[in-house]
Motif scaffolding. Structure first.
Motif, mmCIF file in Angstrom:
data_model
loop_
_atom_site.group_PDB
_atom_site.id
_atom_site.type_symbol
_atom_site.label_atom_id
_atom_site.label_comp_id
_atom_site.label_asym_id
_atom_site.label_seq_id
_atom_site.Cartn_x
_atom_site.Cartn_y
_atom_site.Cartn_z
ATOM 1 N N GLY A 1 0.817 -1.211 0.000
ATOM 2 C CA GLY A 1 0.000 0.000 0.000
ATOM 3 C C GLY A 1 0.847 1.256 0.000
ATOM 4 N N ILE A 2 0.193 2.416 0.031
ATOM 5 C CA ILE A 2 0.901 3.691 -0.008
ATOM 6 C C ILE A 2 0.491 4.556 1.175
ATOM 7 N N LYS A 3 1.434 5.328 1.661
ATOM 8 C CA LYS A 3 1.156 6.291 2.736
ATOM 9 C C LYS A 3 0.674 7.576 2.084
ATOM 10 N N TYR A 4 -0.629 7.873 2.228
ATOM 11 C CA TYR A 4 -1.176 9.091 1.644
ATOM 12 C C TYR A 4 -0.569 10.323 2.303
ATOM 13 N N ALA A 5 -0.471 11.390 1.538
ATOM 14 C CA ALA A 5 0.087 12.628 2.049
ATOM 15 C C ALA A 5 -0.913 13.350 2.940
ATOM 16 N N ASP A 6 -0.472 13.781 4.119
ATOM 17 C CA ASP A 6 -1.288 14.654 4.957
ATOM 18 C C ASP A 6 -1.337 16.031 4.293
ATOM 19 N N TYR A 7 -2.394 16.785 4.567
ATOM 20 C CA TYR A 7 -2.464 18.104 3.931
ATOM 21 C C TYR A 7 -3.297 19.079 4.755
ATOM 22 N N ASN A 8 -3.085 20.365 4.490
ATOM 23 C CA ASN A 8 -3.872 21.435 5.088
ATOM 24 C C ASN A 8 -4.888 21.936 4.067
ATOM 25 N N THR A 9 -6.004 22.407 4.562
ATOM 26 C CA THR A 9 -7.007 23.019 3.695
ATOM 27 C C THR A 9 -7.597 24.228 4.407
ATOM 28 N N TRP A 10 -8.019 25.214 3.656
ATOM 29 C CA TRP A 10 -8.585 26.422 4.245
ATOM 30 C C TRP A 10 -9.603 27.026 3.285
ATOM 31 N N ASN A 11 -10.525 27.777 3.845
ATOM 32 C CA ASN A 11 -11.486 28.500 3.024
ATOM 33 C C ASN A 11 -11.920 29.758 3.751
ATOM 34 N N VAL A 12 -12.334 30.766 2.993
ATOM 35 C CA VAL A 12 -12.819 32.018 3.546
ATOM 36 C C VAL A 12 -13.868 32.567 2.598
ATOM 37 N N GLY A 13 -14.898 33.184 3.148
ATOM 38 C CA GLY A 13 -15.944 33.692 2.268
ATOM 39 C C GLY A 13 -16.948 34.562 2.986
ATOM 40 N N ILE A 14 -17.926 35.024 2.233
ATOM 41 C CA ILE A 14 -19.017 35.819 2.775
ATOM 42 C C ILE A 14 -20.332 35.207 2.328
ATOM 43 N N GLY A 15 -21.382 35.469 3.092
ATOM 44 C CA GLY A 15 -22.689 34.936 2.750
ATOM 45 C C GLY A 15 -23.773 35.968 2.974
ATOM 46 N N PHE A 16 -24.855 35.821 2.240
ATOM 47 C CA PHE A 16 -26.010 36.702 2.364
ATOM 48 C C PHE A 16 -27.239 35.833 2.629
ATOM 49 N N THR A 17 -28.040 36.229 3.604
ATOM 50 C CA THR A 17 -29.224 35.461 3.970
ATOM 51 C C THR A 17 -30.489 36.293 3.755
#
Length: 332
Positions: free
Chosen positions: A250-266
């Motif tokens: 098998g293979i050792k999958y790479a660990d990773y960082n993820t991020w997001n930023v945004g605005i919303g209207f309700t």
């Protein structure tokens, strides 16, 4: 894989749910003469959304194309500070094994202590309709087995017929005031995407709500939110072995960082969310992790990837329109 998001992200959705749960407890007490207040502990939340790209922890589940989601969640409020829930959701996806639908089931408990809200539960991600993807057209030396009738991909990627899996999770959110909430969460699976590799995702989130006076009496609301998370992954079983498919450890999958930023209207039950999302996962390691059936650009060899790169894990803009209702608040 599950969407970061049916909402902007899974953890940010917890913050929103916490608020609605608190509001729900307040709205379920009606004045009844002269002493006893009527109380109905049952409620149901449901809704639907459409987005230009269904992301789950920074990785596209829909081949960078539009996706629709619907959910249904019965709730039982033991009291104003303790809620039990069970739910299901369905989303359109596009996986390498030709699965086109994600059907989830989940349940949990949401206790609140003043401004502090918790959420503990279990989530099952189901992907019906898959087909085993081999690397050998004849099926004589492939990973699916002799005579399995497997399909093949031109880029040599492989994927199991069934990639369903489950996670347990815990979330915490603290509402500082009417305008600002922060949260943390952790999700763990012993067999992420049925690869044989364990997975653990931890995230921190923040959400700021604009004062209602910004939009006068229009009924429009606005918020800004963001998330930073890290996905840790273990080693796959021999099915996904890079050196010798179907044979190696098998293979050792790479660990990773993820991020997001945004605005919303309700507005009433509707939310329009505009978001930027990215990860630090390379195109090569992304291909090894996703088995992207569209990967064709060479030059992205890594210790776990043969050379093709995937665009499913890169920077992208997300537009999502959703409608969320509860029976007690919206259907009276």
């Amino acid at each position: 894989m599950k969407k970061v998001v049916i909402a902007a992200s899974a953890v940010l959705a917890m913050g929103a749910t916490t608020v609605s749960a608190a509001d729900l407890g307040a709205k379920m007490y009606k004045k009844a003469p002269p002493i006893v207040a009527a109380y109905d502990p049952w409620d149901v939340a449901f809704g639907a959304s459409i987005t230009n790209n269904y992301l789950f922890r920074g990785v596209s589940q829909s081949n960078n194309r539009p996706s629709v989601t619907a959910y249904f969640e019965p709730r039982y409020n033991v009291n104003k500070d303790l809620q039990l829930y069970i739910g299901t959701s369905a989303s359109s996806i596009s996986f390498a094994n030709r699965a086109a639908l994600e059907i989830d089931g989940y349940f949990g408990i949401r206790p609140t202590f003043g401004a502090a809200a918790f959420d503990f539960g279990f989530w099952y991600y189901g992907y019906p309709g898959g087909q085993c993807i081999d690397f050998d057209p004849a099926g004589t030396a492939g990973v699916c087995g002799v005579g399995a009738g497997a399909a093949t991909l031109p880029n040599g990627n492989v994927m199991k017929k069934d990639v369903s899996f489950y996670e347990v999770y815990g979330k915490f959110a603290y509402t500082f005031n009417d305008y600002f909430t922060m949260g943390v969460s952790d999700n763990y699976s012993p067999n992420f995407l049925n690869t044989g590799a364990w997975g653990n995702y931890a995230a921190i989130t923040a959400k700021a709500i604009a004062p209602s006076t910004w939009f006068g009496t229009s009924g429009v609301g606005m918020y800004a939110s963001g998330e930073f998370g890290r996905q840790w992954l273990g080693t796959s079983d021999s099915f996904y072995s890079f050196a010798a498919p179907g044979i190696g450890p098998g293979i050792k999958y790479a660990d990773y960082n993820t991020w997001n930023v945004g605005i919303g209207f309700t507005y009433k039950v509707f939310t329009l969310d505009l978001r930027y999302s990215d990860t630090n996962l390379s195109k090569g390691d992304c291909n090894a992790f996703t088995s992207d059936f569209t990967a064709s650009q060479p030059g992205f060899a890594t210790p776990i990837n043969g050379g093709f790169g995937s665009s499913w894990c890169g920077a992208t803009g997300i537009v999502k329109l959703s409608a969320d209702l509860t029976a007690m608040q919206n259907l009276k």
